[in-house]
Write a protein that holds these residues in place. Structure first.
Motif, PDB file in Angstrom:
ATOM      1  N   VAL A  49       0.717  -1.070   0.091  1.00  0.00           N
ATOM      2  CA  VAL A  49      -0.070  -0.070   0.120  1.00  0.00           C
ATOM      3  C   VAL A  49       0.882   1.388   0.150  1.00  0.00           C
ATOM      4  N   ALA A  50       1.960   1.214   0.797  1.00  0.00           N
ATOM      5  CA  ALA A  50       2.798   2.389   0.753  1.00  0.00           C
ATOM      6  C   ALA A  50       3.623   2.483  -0.447  1.00  0.00           C
ATOM      7  N   ALA A  55       4.145   5.685  -5.654  1.00  0.00           N
ATOM      8  CA  ALA A  55       3.940   5.715  -7.004  1.00  0.00           C
ATOM      9  C   ALA A  55       3.068   6.626  -7.399  1.00  0.00           C
ATOM     10  N   GLU A  56       1.817   6.661  -6.748  1.00  0.00           N
ATOM     11  CA  GLU A  56       0.635   7.710  -7.267  1.00  0.00           C
ATOM     12  C   GLU A  56       1.250   9.248  -6.805  1.00  0.00           C
ATOM     13  N   TYR A  57       1.898   9.325  -5.690  1.00  0.00           N
ATOM     14  CA  TYR A  57       2.357  10.606  -5.576  1.00  0.00           C
ATOM     15  C   TYR A  57       3.417  11.059  -6.402  1.00  0.00           C
ATOM     16  N   GLN A  58       4.273  10.279  -6.902  1.00  0.00           N
ATOM     17  CA  GLN A  58       5.453  10.566  -7.977  1.00  0.00           C
ATOM     18  C   GLN A  58       4.636  10.981  -9.326  1.00  0.00           C
ATOM     19  N   GLN A  59       3.757  10.118  -9.791  1.00  0.00           N
ATOM     20  CA  GLN A  59       3.029  10.130 -10.957  1.00  0.00           C
ATOM     21  C   GLN A  59       2.224  11.572 -10.924  1.00  0.00           C
ATOM     22  N   ARG A  64       2.276  17.389 -12.668  1.00  0.00           N
ATOM     23  CA  ARG A  64       2.226  18.776 -12.346  1.00  0.00           C
ATOM     24  C   ARG A  64       3.584  19.681 -12.946  1.00  0.00           C
ATOM     25  N   CYS A  65       4.802  18.968 -12.714  1.00  0.00           N
ATOM     26  CA  CYS A  65       5.925  19.524 -13.260  1.00  0.00           C
ATOM     27  C   CYS A  65       5.929  19.811 -14.775  1.00  0.00           C
TER      28      CYS A  65
END
Length: 139
Positions: A49-50, A55-59, A64-65
């Protein structure tokens, strides 16, 4: 997830162990061992889960960048300016020195983001230049 195993339960300070508080009196070591064993069985699931959350956060961060990125493409024969990097900058120029030099002519495309350049006297530069270090020269 070692954090949830370590900090998921309430901590008891050493002073409370010696005193007879409600938490110390209601503590059952057998039940505690069973709960900790269940948590150990779920450890791989917590890690998965972590990892998915990371991975979702990095995507999301990459999306955004990359929103502000503008694609630049040059063709052979275009005149471009080259960004002056620290080791090629003139040391006596000071902080008001020009940040771009050139113009240079694009001679060939090395990769999708790199170009071979030559100066206006047709003397080639030694290595391909990244598109991030080039900008179009308008006369």
């Amino acid at each position: 997830m070692s954090f949830s195993l370590t900090y998921g339960a309430e901590a008891v300070i050493p002073v409370e162990v010696n005193l007879c508080s409600a938490r110390v009196a209601g503590f059952a070591s057998n039940e505690n061992e069973e709960l900790m064993a269940k948590e150990l069985n779920l450890l791989e699931e917590h890690r998965d889960v972590a990892t998915i959350r990371l991975a979702e956060y990095q995507q999301k961060l990459a999306r955004r960048c990359n929103r502000a990125v503008r694609r630049r493409e040059f063709a052979a024969g275009d005149l471009v300016l080259r960004k002056v990097v620290g080791n090629t900058r003139e040391t006596s120029a000071g902080k008001l020195a020009s940040t771009w030099e050139g113009p240079y002519r694009v001679t060939a495309i090395a990769e999708a983001v790199a170009y071979y350049l030559e100066d206006l006297e047709e003397k080639p530069l030694h290595r391909p230049w990244d598109v991030r270090n080039l900008k179009k020269f308008y006369q």
